[in-house]
Design an enzyme around this catalytic site. Structure first.
Site, PDB file in Angstrom:
ATOM      1  N   ASP A  67       0.808  -1.218   0.000  1.00 12.70           N
ATOM      2  CA  ASP A  67       0.000   0.000   0.000  1.00 12.70           C
ATOM      3  C   ASP A  67       0.843   1.272   0.000  1.00 12.70           C
ATOM      4  O   ASP A  67       2.061   1.231   0.210  1.00 12.70           O
ATOM      5  CB  ASP A  67      -0.955   0.000   1.204  1.00 12.70           C
ATOM      6  N   ASN A 136      -7.185  -3.116  14.573  1.00  8.59           N
ATOM      7  CA  ASN A 136      -8.587  -3.399  14.246  1.00  8.59           C
ATOM      8  C   ASN A 136      -8.726  -4.580  13.286  1.00  8.59           C
ATOM      9  O   ASN A 136      -9.811  -4.865  12.803  1.00  8.59           O
ATOM     10  CB  ASN A 136      -9.244  -2.151  13.644  1.00  8.59           C
ATOM     11  N   HIS A 138      -7.106  -4.856  10.293  1.00  3.91           N
ATOM     12  CA  HIS A 138      -6.890  -4.608   8.856  1.00  3.91           C
ATOM     13  C   HIS A 138      -5.625  -5.316   8.379  1.00  3.91           C
ATOM     14  O   HIS A 138      -4.677  -5.519   9.137  1.00  3.91           O
ATOM     15  CB  HIS A 138      -6.871  -3.104   8.527  1.00  3.91           C
ATOM     16  N   GLU A 143      -9.680  -2.175   5.540  1.00  7.34           N
ATOM     17  CA  GLU A 143     -10.211  -1.861   6.859  1.00  7.34           C
ATOM     18  C   GLU A 143     -11.490  -2.662   7.121  1.00  7.34           C
ATOM     19  O   GLU A 143     -12.171  -3.073   6.167  1.00  7.34           O
ATOM     20  CB  GLU A 143     -10.523  -0.361   6.947  1.00  7.34           C
TER      21      GLU A 143
HETATM   22  C1  F6R Z   1       1.602  -1.606   6.118  1.00  5.96           C
HETATM   23  C2  F6R Z   1       0.228  -2.088   6.214  1.00  5.96           C
HETATM   24  C3  F6R Z   1      -0.509  -2.111   7.496  1.00  5.96           C
HETATM   25  C4  F6R Z   1       0.356  -2.420   8.721  1.00  5.96           C
HETATM   26  C5  F6R Z   1      -0.486  -2.389   9.986  1.00  5.96           C
HETATM   27  C6  F6R Z   1       0.341  -2.634  11.242  1.00  5.96           C
HETATM   28  O1  F6R Z   1       2.078  -1.699   4.785  1.00  5.96           O
HETATM   29  O2  F6R Z   1      -0.330  -2.454   5.230  1.00  5.96           O
HETATM   30  O3  F6R Z   1      -1.545  -3.061   7.409  1.00  5.96           O
HETATM   31  O4  F6R Z   1       0.940  -3.673   8.566  1.00  5.96           O
HETATM   32  O5  F6R Z   1      -1.121  -1.138  10.096  1.00  5.96           O
HETATM   33  O6  F6R Z   1       1.214  -1.580  11.423  1.00  5.96           O
HETATM   34  P1  F6R Z   1       2.334  -1.624  12.555  1.00  5.96           P
HETATM   35  O7  F6R Z   1       3.289  -2.684  12.145  1.00  5.96           O
HETATM   36  O8  F6R Z   1       2.973  -0.249  12.514  1.00  5.96           O
HETATM   37  O9  F6R Z   1       1.631  -1.924  13.825  1.00  5.96           O
END
Ligand code: F6R
Length: 240
Positions: A67, A136, A138, A143
């Protein structure tokens, strides 16, 4: 789903890096799906060490990131392109022209999404997709919602995600409210999915990933439908 519970973040990072290193040795021209966020940083550090020690090479590897914030320029210091360059690509022997991150400045995000999926398909899909998980549930920026997208698409970030990511920006108001994310399709078509989850605030999603139900309201639970998922978490995420 194969579950590996580690003592701490360091062990998680080493175990994750070892799985990727084994793939690189077995298939030097493999296609990797990569994630950003805090969680994989330690694993990328381990991979950099192994590359510098001559144990692995990224010379023929192709990558597709999950992303990118939208709209955000690739050279912005909070862009995911910048993150990948600084945490991995600049420090290993990868050919940067083989590294792909959705274009956060795409004039037509729908066309960008379609082209991104087509490129992944033409490459033969990813051999291994790295995922972190949101508090959450995702994955990528898919989401929690009644309906999830199959294709790469422009999406609105939830308040929970904006708050969780505000730590990287000067203020919460600076966090982009949208992102282009791989949909569930390109994620689920990966041959192997490697999920990393550390810390108590990931306990909710880890526990949901380990029960016997699926729900689009916790997108990570859909990974139960995939036949080769490895979940590496630490004790805090596992026990809560
Ligand atoms: C990142 C992504 C997100 C993260 C998620 C966890 O490319 O797609 O899904 O993997 O938000 O983020 P952290 O590792 O910062 O807790």
């Amino acid at each position: 789903m194969k579950l590996i519970v580690c003592e701490n973040y360091g062990e998680m990072s080493e175990k994750g890096a070892k799985i990727i290193a084994e793939l690189l040795k077995a298939k030097p021209n493999c296609i990797l799906g990569l994630a950003t966020g805090s969680t994989p940083v330690g694993m990328y550090e381990e991979l950099v060490k192994m590359n510098k020690a001559g144990e692995i090479t990224f010379k023929d590897v192709t990558t597709y990131n999950l992303d990118e914030y939208y709209p955000l320029a690739p050279d912005h210091d909070q862009s995911y392109r910048y993150f990948m360059n600084h945490n991995l690509f600049n420090h290993v022997d990868i050919d940067k022209s083989r590294t792909h991150v959705p274009n956060g400045l795409a004039g037509d995000p729908a066309a960008e999404g379609e082209a991104y999926d087509k490129a992944i398909e033409n490459a033969g899909y990813t051999d291994l997709q790295v995922l972190g998980v949101g508090q959450n549930g995702h994955i990528g920026f898919n989401e929690p919602e009644e309906e999830l997208y199959v294709g790469t698409h422009l999406t609105a970030l939830t308040e929970n995600t904006i708050e969780a990511n505000a730590r990287f920006f000067a203020s919460k108001d600076d966090v982009p409210t949208r992102a282009i994310t791989m949909g569930m399709g390109s994620i689920m078509k990966a041959r192997t999915i490697l999920v990393l989850a550390g810390g108590k605030n990931k306990h909710f999603v880890v526990s949901k990933m380990l029960d016997d139900r699926i729900t689009a309201f916790v997108p990570a639970t859909l990974l139960k439908l995939h036949k080769d998922v490895i979940l590496i978490c630490d004790k805090a995420a596992y026990e809560g």
